[in-house]
Design an enzyme around this catalytic site. Structure first.
Site, PDB file in Angstrom:
ATOM      1  N   SER A  10      -6.350   0.486  -4.964  1.00  0.00           N
ATOM      2  CA  SER A  10      -6.154   1.865  -4.493  1.00  0.00           C
ATOM      3  C   SER A  10      -6.951   2.833  -5.356  1.00  0.00           C
ATOM      4  O   SER A  10      -6.910   2.757  -6.584  1.00  0.00           O
ATOM      5  CB  SER A  10      -4.674   2.250  -4.570  1.00  0.00           C
ATOM      6  OG  SER A  10      -3.896   1.345  -3.837  1.00  0.00           O
ATOM      7  N   GLU A  93       5.754   0.972 -11.174  1.00  0.00           N
ATOM      8  CA  GLU A  93       5.159   1.221  -9.856  1.00  0.00           C
ATOM      9  C   GLU A  93       6.228   1.112  -8.767  1.00  0.00           C
ATOM     10  O   GLU A  93       6.330   1.962  -7.889  1.00  0.00           O
ATOM     11  CB  GLU A  93       4.029   0.222  -9.595  1.00  0.00           C
ATOM     12  CG  GLU A  93       3.351   0.483  -8.251  1.00  0.00           C
ATOM     13  CD  GLU A  93       2.221  -0.485  -7.931  1.00  0.00           C
ATOM     14  OE1 GLU A  93       1.912  -1.354  -8.772  1.00  0.00           O
ATOM     15  OE2 GLU A  93       1.668  -0.362  -6.830  1.00  0.00           O
TER      16      GLU A  93
HETATM   17  C1  LIG Z   1      -0.820   0.403   0.273  1.00  0.00           C
HETATM   18  C2  LIG Z   1      -1.236  -0.729  -0.627  1.00  0.00           C
HETATM   19  C3  LIG Z   1      -1.737  -0.447  -1.874  1.00  0.00           C
HETATM   20  C4  LIG Z   1      -2.154  -1.487  -2.710  1.00  0.00           C
HETATM   21  N1  LIG Z   1      -2.707  -1.171  -3.914  1.00  0.00           N
HETATM   22  C5  LIG Z   1      -3.167  -2.158  -4.708  1.00  0.00           C
HETATM   23  C6  LIG Z   1      -3.818  -1.866  -5.948  1.00  0.00           C
HETATM   24  O1  LIG Z   1      -4.037  -0.707  -6.296  1.00  0.00           O
HETATM   25  N2  LIG Z   1      -4.216  -2.893  -6.714  1.00  0.00           N
HETATM   26  C7  LIG Z   1      -4.035  -4.185  -6.343  1.00  0.00           C
HETATM   27  O2  LIG Z   1      -4.392  -5.082  -7.088  1.00  0.00           O
HETATM   28  N3  LIG Z   1      -3.440  -4.506  -5.179  1.00  0.00           N
HETATM   29  C8  LIG Z   1      -3.012  -3.523  -4.360  1.00  0.00           C
HETATM   30  N4  LIG Z   1      -2.436  -3.834  -3.149  1.00  0.00           N
HETATM   31  C9  LIG Z   1      -2.283  -5.268  -2.791  1.00  0.00           C
HETATM   32  C10 LIG Z   1      -0.827  -5.693  -2.816  1.00  0.00           C
HETATM   33  O3  LIG Z   1      -0.359  -5.813  -4.129  1.00  0.00           O
HETATM   34  C11 LIG Z   1      -0.706  -7.008  -2.018  1.00  0.00           C
HETATM   35  O4  LIG Z   1      -1.149  -6.771  -0.691  1.00  0.00           O
HETATM   36  C12 LIG Z   1       0.725  -7.485  -2.001  1.00  0.00           C
HETATM   37  O5  LIG Z   1       1.189  -7.827  -3.276  1.00  0.00           O
HETATM   38  C13 LIG Z   1       0.899  -8.703  -1.082  1.00  0.00           C
HETATM   39  O6  LIG Z   1       0.038  -9.704  -1.451  1.00  0.00           O
HETATM   40  P1  LIG Z   1      -0.945 -10.342  -0.371  1.00  0.00           P
HETATM   41  O7  LIG Z   1      -1.638  -9.229   0.372  1.00  0.00           O
HETATM   42  O8  LIG Z   1      -1.761 -11.347  -1.083  1.00  0.00           O
HETATM   43  O9  LIG Z   1       0.031 -11.049   0.679  1.00  0.00           O
HETATM   44  P2  LIG Z   1       0.500 -12.555   0.659  1.00  0.00           P
HETATM   45  O10 LIG Z   1       1.095 -12.887  -0.677  1.00  0.00           O
HETATM   46  O11 LIG Z   1      -0.613 -13.403   1.174  1.00  0.00           O
HETATM   47  O12 LIG Z   1       1.666 -12.484   1.716  1.00  0.00           O
HETATM   48  C14 LIG Z   1       1.427 -12.534   3.132  1.00  0.00           C
HETATM   49  C15 LIG Z   1       2.786 -12.515   3.811  1.00  0.00           C
HETATM   50  O13 LIG Z   1       3.535 -13.697   3.418  1.00  0.00           O
HETATM   51  C16 LIG Z   1       4.776 -13.326   2.833  1.00  0.00           C
HETATM   52  N5  LIG Z   1       5.092 -14.201   1.701  1.00  0.00           N
HETATM   53  C17 LIG Z   1       4.248 -14.622   0.723  1.00  0.00           C
HETATM   54  N6  LIG Z   1       4.889 -15.401  -0.161  1.00  0.00           N
HETATM   55  C18 LIG Z   1       6.184 -15.487   0.262  1.00  0.00           C
HETATM   56  C19 LIG Z   1       7.350 -16.139  -0.232  1.00  0.00           C
HETATM   57  N7  LIG Z   1       7.306 -16.868  -1.357  1.00  0.00           N
HETATM   58  N8  LIG Z   1       8.504 -15.972   0.447  1.00  0.00           N
HETATM   59  C20 LIG Z   1       8.561 -15.225   1.585  1.00  0.00           C
HETATM   60  N9  LIG Z   1       7.472 -14.573   2.111  1.00  0.00           N
HETATM   61  C21 LIG Z   1       6.311 -14.704   1.457  1.00  0.00           C
HETATM   62  C22 LIG Z   1       4.575 -11.898   2.334  1.00  0.00           C
HETATM   63  O14 LIG Z   1       5.790 -11.192   2.233  1.00  0.00           O
HETATM   64  C23 LIG Z   1       3.664 -11.329   3.420  1.00  0.00           C
HETATM   65  O15 LIG Z   1       4.406 -10.907   4.539  1.00  0.00           O
HETATM   66  C24 LIG Z   1      -2.036  -2.826  -2.292  1.00  0.00           C
HETATM   67  C25 LIG Z   1      -1.541  -3.120  -1.010  1.00  0.00           C
HETATM   68  C26 LIG Z   1      -1.146  -2.084  -0.176  1.00  0.00           C
HETATM   69  C27 LIG Z   1      -0.653  -2.436   1.198  1.00  0.00           C
END
Ligand SMILES: Cc1cc2nc3c(=O)[nH]c(=O)nc-3n(C[C@H](O)[C@H](O)[C@H](O)COP(=O)(O)OP(=O)(O)OC[C@H]3O[C@@H](n4cnc5c(N)ncnc54)[C@H](O)[C@@H]3O)c2cc1C
Length: 247
Positions: A10, A93
């Protein structure tokens, strides 16, 4: 030297500094061997590329690192202790994302909106279905407010708030999204308008919040992961089965 790429950073395009978790000890177990680095964005080899989001903004970035040199004094904590540092950062956060004062302000705006909007000439405030929905949101908003006070009391006594702290991100972000959703519904078909237009209500802010808040349910740790954390760490439920690691 740091080489690699990370996504979803972000506001990276407007920042002077960023923090980044990098794997510095590749052979160490998963949660060890990660270091928490502070990086100046003008360091040679860092390239932030904004991405278009569904709310119309471009505040996210994909950040690329090519042979980036980082002075040792820009490691926060000890080398390899980044996971521990990150968890502390995340605690702040998550607390901020579910801020109960912001939820209360949003709730008050919805009350004003309901007083203003009408269906067949009647104020929405007198409509039983909307009134019922409003009261349910009010109950949740107030419970978050009192939960916030409980956390503050713990902080004053330098105690760990336990469950009260763990629920803030999950409950706060979902509540905010439900309030934005209600505001969009209150405005009927005009509620889904955004950007410029003669029929736009409240500058399209509710539609924008509805889209943005969906992202905040994910950012900082998804709702599903928050539920796992609450179940395992706060309620002491059995741990989720882990996938076997390849040998
Ligand atoms: C508005 C916004 C701001 C952000 N800002 C930043 C930032 O500044 N810096 C940064 O580094 N990142 C940032 N992110 C990234 C954010 O931290 C990740 O998108 C988030 O942690 C989810 O990880 P992922 O996208 O890899 O999803 P995944 O981990 O791939 O998950 C995909 C789906 O599977 C589900 N899931 C995964 N594992 C499990 C489990 N063990 N049990 C049940 N369900 C599960 C999740 O809930 C989700 O629905 C941002 C994201 C958003 C949307």
């Amino acid at each position: 030297m740091v080489n690699g790429q990370k996504i979803w950073t972000s506001n990276a395009q407007n920042s002077e500094w960023m923090f980044c978790l990098v794997r510095t000890e590749p052979d160490a177990p998963k949660h060890q061997g990660i270091s928490y680095l502070l990086l100046r964005m003008d360091t040679p080899g860092i390239d932030a590329r904004p991405m278009k989001q569904m709310n119309g903004d471009s505040s996210f970035n994909e950040v690329f690192f090519t042979d980036v040199r980082v002075p040792k004094n820009q490691i926060v904590g000890k080398r390899g202790d980044g996971w521990f540092v990150a968890n502390t950062t995340l605690k702040h956060e998550r607390g901020g994302l579910g801020d109960p004062n912001a939820a209360e302000t949003r709730f008050r705006s919805i009350v004003e909106l309901m007083k203003k909007e009408t269906v067949n000439g009647d104020s929405l405030m007198d409509h039983p279905t909307y009134r019922d929905r409003l009261l349910k949101l009010q109950a949740r908003m107030l419970s978050m407010k009192f939960n916030g006070m409980r956390i503050m009391s713990h902080a004053i006594r330098e105690e760990n708030p336990g469950l009260a702290g763990w629920i803030v991100k999950l409950q706060g972000c979902e509540l905010n999204h439900q309030m934005a959703s209600m505001a969009v519904d209150i405005m009927g078909e005009l509620g889904i308008l955004f950007e410029e237009g003669p029929y736009l209500r409240d500058g399209g802010i509710w539609q924008h919040m509805y889209m943005t808040d969906l992202g905040l349910i994910i950012g900082g740790g998804t709702a599903q992961i928050q539920k796992n954390i609450i179940g395992e760490r706060a309620l002491g439920l059995p741990k989720e089965p882990k996938q076997e690691q390849p040998a």
